[in-house]
Design a protein around this motif. Structure first.
Motif, short mmCIF file in Angstrom:
data_model
loop_
_atom_site.label_atom_id
_atom_site.label_comp_id
_atom_site.label_asym_id
_atom_site.label_seq_id
_atom_site.Cartn_x
_atom_site.Cartn_y
_atom_site.Cartn_z
N GLU A 107 31.38 -3.26 -41.67
CA GLU A 107 30.38 -4.06 -40.94
C GLU A 107 31.05 -5.03 -39.98
OE1 GLU A 107 27.49 -5.75 -43.56
OE2 GLU A 107 27.01 -7.37 -42.17
N VAL A 108 32.17 -5.62 -40.37
CA VAL A 108 32.88 -6.53 -39.48
C VAL A 108 33.38 -5.80 -38.24
CG1 VAL A 108 34.94 -7.97 -39.27
CG2 VAL A 108 33.51 -8.15 -41.30
N ASP A 109 33.95 -4.60 -38.41
CA ASP A 109 34.45 -3.83 -37.27
C ASP A 109 33.30 -3.44 -36.32
OD1 ASP A 109 36.82 -2.09 -39.40
OD2 ASP A 109 37.00 -4.00 -38.31
N VAL A 110 32.18 -3.02 -36.88
CA VAL A 110 31.03 -2.63 -36.03
C VAL A 110 30.51 -3.83 -35.24
CG1 VAL A 110 28.64 -1.85 -36.11
CG2 VAL A 110 30.38 -0.68 -37.47
N PHE A 111 30.40 -4.99 -35.83
CA PHE A 111 29.89 -6.18 -35.14
C PHE A 111 30.78 -6.54 -33.95
CE2 PHE A 111 26.69 -6.14 -37.90
CZ PHE A 111 26.53 -7.11 -38.86
N LYS A 112 32.11 -6.45 -34.15
CA LYS A 112 33.03 -6.77 -33.05
C LYS A 112 32.91 -5.77 -31.90
CE LYS A 112 36.50 -9.22 -35.79
NZ LYS A 112 37.92 -9.24 -36.25
N ASP A 113 32.77 -4.50 -32.21
CA ASP A 113 32.60 -3.48 -31.16
C ASP A 113 31.29 -3.69 -30.40
OD1 ASP A 113 34.07 -0.84 -33.22
OD2 ASP A 113 35.00 -2.36 -31.91
N CYS A 114 30.23 -3.99 -31.09
CA CYS A 114 28.92 -4.21 -30.44
C CYS A 114 28.96 -5.43 -29.53
CB CYS A 114 27.84 -4.39 -31.50
SG CYS A 114 27.46 -2.88 -32.43
N GLN A 115 29.63 -6.49 -29.95
CA GLN A 115 29.76 -7.67 -29.11
C GLN A 115 30.49 -7.36 -27.81
OE1 GLN A 115 31.61 -10.75 -31.52
NE2 GLN A 115 29.71 -11.95 -31.49
N GLU A 116 31.53 -6.57 -27.88
CA GLU A 116 32.29 -6.20 -26.67
C GLU A 116 31.43 -5.37 -25.71
OE1 GLU A 116 36.54 -4.03 -25.49
OE2 GLU A 116 35.89 -4.20 -27.58
N ILE A 117 30.65 -4.44 -26.23
CA ILE A 117 29.78 -3.61 -25.37
C ILE A 117 28.74 -4.47 -24.68
CG2 ILE A 117 28.02 -1.80 -25.43
CD1 ILE A 117 29.59 -0.49 -27.72
N LEU A 118 28.09 -5.36 -25.39
CA LEU A 118 27.05 -6.20 -24.81
C LEU A 118 27.62 -7.18 -23.78
CD1 LEU A 118 24.86 -6.99 -27.96
CD2 LEU A 118 24.57 -5.18 -26.26
N THR A 119 28.83 -7.68 -24.01
CA THR A 119 29.45 -8.60 -23.05
C THR A 119 29.74 -7.91 -21.73
OG1 THR A 119 30.44 -9.84 -24.88
CG2 THR A 119 31.38 -10.16 -22.69
N LYS A 120 30.23 -6.67 -21.77
CA LYS A 120 30.50 -5.93 -20.52
C LYS A 120 29.21 -5.65 -19.75
CE LYS A 120 34.76 -3.66 -22.06
NZ LYS A 120 35.43 -2.36 -22.33
N LEU A 121 28.15 -5.30 -20.48
CA LEU A 121 26.87 -5.08 -19.80
C LEU A 121 26.36 -6.36 -19.15
CD1 LEU A 121 24.94 -2.76 -22.30
CD2 LEU A 121 25.69 -2.19 -19.98
N ALA A 122 26.53 -7.49 -19.79
CA ALA A 122 26.08 -8.77 -19.22
C ALA A 122 26.84 -9.09 -17.94
CB ALA A 122 26.25 -9.88 -20.23
N GLN A 123 28.13 -8.77 -17.88
CA GLN A 123 28.92 -9.00 -16.66
C GLN A 123 28.42 -8.13 -15.51
OE1 GLN A 123 32.97 -8.30 -17.85
NE2 GLN A 123 33.16 -10.24 -18.98
N LYS A 124 28.11 -6.86 -15.79
CA LYS A 124 27.56 -5.99 -14.73
C LYS A 124 26.22 -6.52 -14.22
CE LYS A 124 29.72 -1.68 -16.30
NZ LYS A 124 29.48 -0.29 -16.79
N ILE A 125 25.40 -7.01 -15.13
CA ILE A 125 24.10 -7.54 -14.71
C ILE A 125 24.26 -8.77 -13.85
CG2 ILE A 125 22.02 -8.67 -15.59
CD1 ILE A 125 22.00 -6.71 -17.87
N SER A 126 25.25 -9.61 -14.13
CA SER A 126 25.49 -10.79 -13.30
C SER A 126 25.83 -10.40 -11.87
CB SER A 126 26.64 -11.62 -13.91
OG SER A 126 26.28 -12.09 -15.20
N GLN A 127 26.65 -9.37 -11.70
CA GLN A 127 26.97 -8.89 -10.35
C GLN A 127 25.72 -8.34 -9.65
OE1 GLN A 127 30.11 -6.03 -10.85
NE2 GLN A 127 31.62 -7.56 -11.54
N GLN A 128 24.91 -7.59 -10.37
CA GLN A 128 23.70 -7.03 -9.77
C GLN A 128 22.70 -8.12 -9.41
OE1 GLN A 128 23.25 -3.88 -8.84
NE2 GLN A 128 21.31 -4.52 -7.93
N LEU A 129 22.65 -9.18 -10.18
CA LEU A 129 21.75 -10.29 -9.85
C LEU A 129 22.12 -10.92 -8.52
CD1 LEU A 129 21.26 -12.05 -13.31
CD2 LEU A 129 19.53 -10.85 -11.97
N GLY A 130 23.42 -11.03 -8.24
CA GLY A 130 23.83 -11.54 -6.92
C GLY A 130 23.34 -10.67 -5.80
N ILE A 131 23.43 -9.34 -5.97
CA ILE A 131 22.92 -8.41 -4.95
C ILE A 131 21.41 -8.55 -4.80
CG2 ILE A 131 22.71 -5.98 -4.32
CD1 ILE A 131 25.32 -5.47 -5.83
N ASN A 132 20.72 -8.69 -5.91
CA ASN A 132 19.26 -8.84 -5.85
C ASN A 132 18.86 -10.13 -5.14
OD1 ASN A 132 19.25 -6.53 -7.35
ND2 ASN A 132 18.08 -7.33 -9.05
#
Length: 483
Positions: free
Chosen positions: A216-241
């Motif tokens: 469970e600890v390993d899965v939580f860390k992997d999920c946090q990394e995936i969500l953080t990368k998606l949030a960074q992409k959304i920040s860039q797209q918000l600037g374009i919007n």
């Protein structure tokens, strides 16, 4: 008789010493002929000669102040006769009248023709001016229609972009909230591993609970990394919007200003107060575009916005997939880890879940009741204005003079309207009071349910000694970013 408009008392009657000729000697002879006297420079008027025969009688000498006792005029001397002969002939008189009449007729004809031509000219020019003004007004109306079209397109696209940007920001917040929510379960899992190291004796074994906690600890860390990368992409797209939004808002602002100006020009009339002379304005040309480039500019802005929205939609879909996958994966591991603790707290958890479900229904009913109360209050408030109108009409009609103060159909209708609105207000107020009483009852039930849930939670916490730290694991809505 009087002589050619003169009286017998004229200055030339009688013998005067100041005459050009000397006094005549007394004689009794009668002159049958009369010699005419012609003024120098005048033509010989042989056709106009007096036919009177005057008898020249002898007149005794007398003083200048003595009048002629006979009352007859004396012989006309040449100096006085010049006044009689300085006249035009009858033909000249008729000719002059005819010339005057003809000249007057010609001038009147020319004046009439000029007036008629002027009226036709004014009518033609008035028609031309009116037609040109109508053409300009029609062109302005078409331009306003074009601006309205592009403005509606821009407003629609801007609204869609704002909704998409808001949805994208919501997705970003959900990602951040989900990543933050993972901190708690991750910390709880690590603390559970730490506390399980305190087991003693035979219980200090590498069992299924410990294996699930490590995974469970390993899965939580992997999920946090995936969500953080998606949030960074959304920040860039918000600037374009936001760039596309700024372009649309600027274009829409310009369209609104142009629409206001053209509509103001469209509504101008010859009787408007704001019209004035601006000499030379027709020679100034400050335009920066033509209709084709004007339309292409807005079209490019819309296409850019559509492209940004398409990318934003794709990111949101990826976000939804990532949130659902990570949430499902975390929940699967969490459930598998908690299976060992569910037997001892099943009954308490079941009762607690039923109370929570009932509380959710009560909350929903409270929301609906509050909404009903708000609608009833608005309805009561809205009925006040028609009642004011009816009262004002009745009060205004009381001021009708004399026989006009008639109890006619409008009077009956207004009175009926007042009574009907009053009855409606009383009914709505009664229903409002009932709704408020119902809301109090629901709030009371909500308080009782919350109290029961807290009691069950306390029992649950007592019974679940090993689940004290894991009970705060976030629900599925929180894991997918909903707070």
């Amino acid at each position: 008789m009087e002589f050619l408009g003169t009286t017998q008392l004229a200055s030339y009657c009688g013998t005067r010493k100041s005459c050009l000729f000397p006094d005549l000697a007394p004689t009794s002879t009668t002159k049958d002929t009369y010699q005419s006297y012609y003024l120098p420079g005048y033509r010989h008027l042989s056709s106009w000669r007096p036919s009177l025969l005057h008898k020249v009688v002898s007149v005794p000498p007398r003083s200048d102040k003595q009048f002629n006792p006979t009352g007859r005029p004396p012989t006309i001397l040449p100096a006085a006769r010049s006044t009689l002969h300085a006249r035009y002939s009858t033909r000249d008189w008729h000719h002059a009248n005819m010339v005057q009449l003809k000249g007057s007729e010609d001038s009147r004809y020319r004046a009439g023709s000029l007036n008629a031509d002027s009226v036709r000219l004014m009518q033609n020019k008035d028609q031309l001016t009116y037609q040109m003004q109508e053409d300009s007004r029609r062109n302005l109306g078409e331009r306003i229609s074009n601006i309205d079209f592009w403005r509606s397109e821009l407003m629609y696209e801007l609204e869609c972009l704002l909704k998409e940007t808001q949805a994208l920001e919501t997705a970003k917040k959900r990602l951040e909230c989900a990543a933050d929510e993972m901190e708690g379960p991750l910390k709880v899992a690590l603390e559970c591993l730490y506390h399980r190291e305190k087991r003693k004796g035979i219980d200090l074994v590498h069992d299924d609970v410990e294996k699930n906690l490590i995974k469970e600890v390993d899965v939580f860390k992997d999920c946090q990394e995936i969500l953080t990368k998606l949030a960074q992409k959304i920040s860039q797209q918000l600037g374009i919007n936001r760039d596309a939004q700024h372009a649309l808002e600027q274009d829409l602002s310009d369209k609104n200003s142009a629409h206001f100006i053209d509509e103001k020009c469209f509504n101008l009339r010859n009787t408007s107060d704001s019209i004035n002379f601006y000499h030379g304005v027709e020679k100034a040309d400050g335009t920066v575009s033509v209709p084709s480039t004007w339309a292409k500019f807005s079209e490019d802005n819309i296409r850019c916005s559509q492209h940004a929205r398409a990318n934003s939609v794709k990111l949101r879909e990826d976000t939804e997939v990532g949130l659902e996958r990570t949430s499902e994966e975390m929940w699967n591991h969490f459930i598998s880890t908690n299976l060992a603790f569910n037997n001892r707290i099943a009954e308490v958890a079941d009762a607690k879940n039923k109370l929570q479900a009932q509380l959710a229904k009560i909350l929903q009913e409270i929301f609906q009741t509050e909404d009903t109360i708000m609608l009833l209050e608005r309805s009561i408030k809205a009925k006040e204005y028609p009642l004011k109108v009816a009262h004002t009409r009745l009060e205004g009609r009381t001021k009708r003079p004399n026989i006009e103060l008639c109890r006619d159909a409008p009077q009956f209708q207004l009175v009926t309207e007042v009574y009907t609105i009053d009855d409606t207000l009383q009914t709505l107020k009664q229903r409002l009071q009932e709704a408020r009483d119902t809301l109090k009852m629901l709030l009371h039930n909500k308080s009782k349910l919350e109290h029961e849930i807290s009691v069950k939670a306390n029992s649950f916490f007592i019974d679940k000694k090993c689940m004290d730290m894991r009970k705060v694991f976030p629900s599925t809505p929180r894991l997918i970013g909903y707070t």
